[in-house]
Design a protein around this motif. Structure first.
Motif, short mmCIF file in Angstrom:
data_model
loop_
_atom_site.label_atom_id
_atom_site.label_comp_id
_atom_site.label_asym_id
_atom_site.label_seq_id
_atom_site.Cartn_x
_atom_site.Cartn_y
_atom_site.Cartn_z
N LEU A 235 4.56 11.98 -46.45
CA LEU A 235 3.30 12.54 -47.09
C LEU A 235 3.96 13.53 -48.56
O LEU A 235 3.20 13.26 -49.58
CB LEU A 235 2.46 13.46 -46.43
CG LEU A 235 1.17 14.17 -47.29
CD1 LEU A 235 0.28 13.00 -47.62
CD2 LEU A 235 0.47 14.89 -46.35
N HIS A 420 -6.45 10.18 -50.60
CA HIS A 420 -5.71 11.50 -50.17
C HIS A 420 -6.12 11.91 -48.65
O HIS A 420 -5.86 12.93 -48.32
CB HIS A 420 -5.94 12.58 -51.29
CG HIS A 420 -5.82 12.13 -52.67
ND1 HIS A 420 -4.51 11.92 -52.82
CD2 HIS A 420 -6.49 12.03 -53.73
CE1 HIS A 420 -4.38 11.60 -54.24
NE2 HIS A 420 -5.78 11.72 -54.82
N SER A 422 -4.59 10.88 -46.45
CA SER A 422 -3.43 11.16 -45.70
C SER A 422 -3.28 12.58 -45.35
O SER A 422 -2.41 12.90 -44.43
CB SER A 422 -2.35 10.72 -46.49
OG SER A 422 -2.47 9.15 -46.85
N TYR A 423 -3.71 13.59 -46.13
CA TYR A 423 -3.60 15.11 -45.89
C TYR A 423 -4.38 15.22 -44.60
O TYR A 423 -3.69 16.01 -43.66
CB TYR A 423 -3.83 15.64 -47.08
CG TYR A 423 -3.17 15.69 -48.30
CD1 TYR A 423 -1.77 16.25 -48.43
CD2 TYR A 423 -3.49 14.86 -49.47
CE1 TYR A 423 -1.04 16.07 -49.57
CE2 TYR A 423 -2.67 14.58 -50.21
CZ TYR A 423 -1.74 15.21 -50.55
OH TYR A 423 -0.54 15.06 -51.51
N THR A 426 -2.54 13.70 -41.53
CA THR A 426 -1.35 14.44 -41.25
C THR A 426 -1.75 15.46 -40.53
O THR A 426 -1.13 15.75 -39.30
CB THR A 426 -0.81 14.97 -42.52
OG1 THR A 426 -0.14 13.91 -43.47
CG2 THR A 426 0.69 15.88 -42.06
#
Length: 520
Positions: A235, A420, A422-423, A426
């Protein structure tokens, strides 16, 4: 400081070079296969696991499906009154909030945590990166059909979980301070002794404990830190073995702070983290599935058709079945016995009550969450973003030629619809990894205590080793970590399933006792 091991160039390669031979050797030993068709081999442990689960499901009249509503009521606390202690109406006794102060330690004999806390702790040990990275590996290698066999294994595993967790509560040990010590090592030793097989019970109990310590270092630890580290470095576009090692060190410090507190601290943490992270992940999955709503029937069509007619290059239906069962077993651990350690700490007088609660675990883990992840990835690949049938847990993106796998593949699928995300993913991945590691630290510690005693020195030695594997897992390569983790988790099946097949009549007696208590 620049000469420190943590900053040394290529430290990840050195760690993996030392770790990989061990992982390969152990995988070869545990996943020994037998031929069951022309050119087709089945790992003995997978066959043992599935046949045992199928037997229990039939023997208990498909309790895994019939008793889901009942299990939910038990978790909600509808039958908690059966476990309450009635305080005598004696004015000479010192009673505070219903507790007899002079005999308050006696109440600890019924456990340490609630049904919900025990379920949350056990679910946190199973609902983790096996659901995110593991499913991506299964679908990437085995194609959509692997999802079908994961679901089948999850449904059968519900009954195995019921059996092992009932036995876990029935044969647990509780010391003078009220601390619970339970799990397969105890029901193997004590339960088989009741069946005049004391020597076999001692041997199987010791073997399970040794393997469980190893599994806590592998699937419950190294795999989690590996994939959490991979997601963080991908990331933020971080590179270098030193970075991975430092991330592993930070995770080890955070995990260390929590695991010092024992099962009560772990339960308090997991009962807050697990519902939050599971809900976040499920909502995101439903959003993406809803976005692709026109493709839902096609996705399920692929799951069912390719379960029997795969196109992923795995050598036919058997290959897809094996990868599906193997990933499901790694994800929900039904039949491995690990969850029985957490469920043993529940506050109850009736072992079957926790067995019924435990059967929800594979349903939540595999049937619901794993299936959602698989659907997201299958929908992501509807336009042939990658070809099914990758190797080493990775697939190749057709547009760039880049190899991705595990959490990277799942993140790409979620990002394709929710930019986004992915943030957020994560954060979810780190929480999944964190909760799984702290739960597995408890499983491993209980096994360590069984082997080496319950002193403080033994505790410290185990926790130091456990935290060391957080760092090793962060730096090692995915392929090595998968092999080691799979083999350690699946090895638990051998001693545990032998015990379950010898002790299951006792579970039926406990279930009858619980039903009668409810009726009365």
């Amino acid at each position: 400081m620049t000469n420190s091991l943590f900053f040394e160039p290529g430290i990840d390669e050195k760690i993996d070079n030392a770790f990989a031979p061990i992982a390969n050797a152990w995988e070869s030993l545990v996943l020994t296969s037998i031929p069951i068709a022309e050119g087709k081999n089945m790992p003995i442990v997978v066959l043992f696991l599935v046949l045992g689960a199928a037997f229990f499901t039939i023997y208990f009249g498909f309790i895994n499906l019939r008793k889901i509503p009942f299990a939910i009521r038990v978790v909600k606390g509808d039958y908690d009154h059966l476990d309450q202690h009635e305080a005598p109406n004696d004015p000479l006794l010192n009673i505070v909030d219903g507790d007899i102060v002079d005999t308050i330690k006696d109440e600890s004999k019924d456990g340490e945590v609630s049904h919900f806390q025990a379920l949350a702790t056990a679910v946190s040990g199973t609902v983790g990166l096996g659901n995110i990275a593991g499913v991506a590996i299964a679908v990437g290698i085995g194609g959509p059909g692997a999802t079908f066999w994961m679901i089948v294994c999850g449904l059968l595993g519900m009954t195995s979980k019921f059996v092992e967790c009932t036995l876990g509560v029935k044969y647990r040990d509780i010391d003078a301070s009220g601390t619970v010590h339970g799990g397969p090592m105890y029901y193997l030793k004590k339960g088989l002794a009741e069946n005049n097989m004391a020597t076999l019970g001692k041997v199987l109990g010791a073997v399970f404990a040794v393997l469980c310590v190893g599994a806590s270092f592998g699937g419950g630890n190294a795999f989690q830190s590996n994939q959490a580290t991979q997601q963080i470095t991908s990331l933020f576009q971080l590179e270098g073995g030193a970075i991975k090692t430092i991330i592993g060190l930070i995770m080890a410090i955070i995990v260390g702070i929590v695991i010092i507190g024992g099962i009560k601290r772990i339960a308090q943490i997991t009962e807050k983290i697990v519902p939050f992270m599971a809900l976040t992940y499920v909502i995101a999955s439903l959003v993406i599935i809803g976005f692709h709503w026109r493709f839902i029937d096609d996705a399920f069509g692929l799951i069912f058709s390719q379960a029997f007619n795969p196109q992923a290059g795995l050598g036919g239906m058997l290959g897809v079945l094996i990868i599906g069962f193997q990933r499901a077993a790694f994800s929900n651990e039904a039949g491995a016995g690990s969850a029985a350690i957490a469920h043993s700490a529940v506050r109850t007088k009736y072992p079957a009550s926790e067995g019924v609660v435990a059967l929800l675990e594979p349903f939540i883990d595999t049937v619901v969450i794993c299936t959602m992840t698989a659907l997201v990835i299958i929908m992501f690949n509807q336009d042939s973003v990658f070809n099914y049938g990758g190797e080493g847990g990775q697939v190749v993106l057709n547009s760039t030629g880049k190899s991705i796998g595990g959490v990277d593949l799942t993140a790409a699928a979620y990002d394709s619809v929710i930019p986004h995300f992915s943030y957020a993913l994560t954060i979810a991945i780190v929480l999944f990894a964190f909760s799984t590691m702290i739960s597995w630290s408890y499983y491993g510690l209980q096994s360590w205590k069984y082997l080496f005693g319950k002193g403080k020195t033994a505790d410290i030695v185990y926790k130091v080793l456990f935290l060391l594997f957080v760092i090793i897992g962060a730096a090692a390569k995915l392929d090595s970590v998968i092999k080691f983790s799979d083999a350690m988790i699946l090895a638990l099946v051998f001693p545990n399933m032998i015990g379950l097949l010898l002790l299951f009549p006792k579970v039926k007696a406990e279930l009858k006792k619980y039903y009668e208590a409810i009726k009365e």
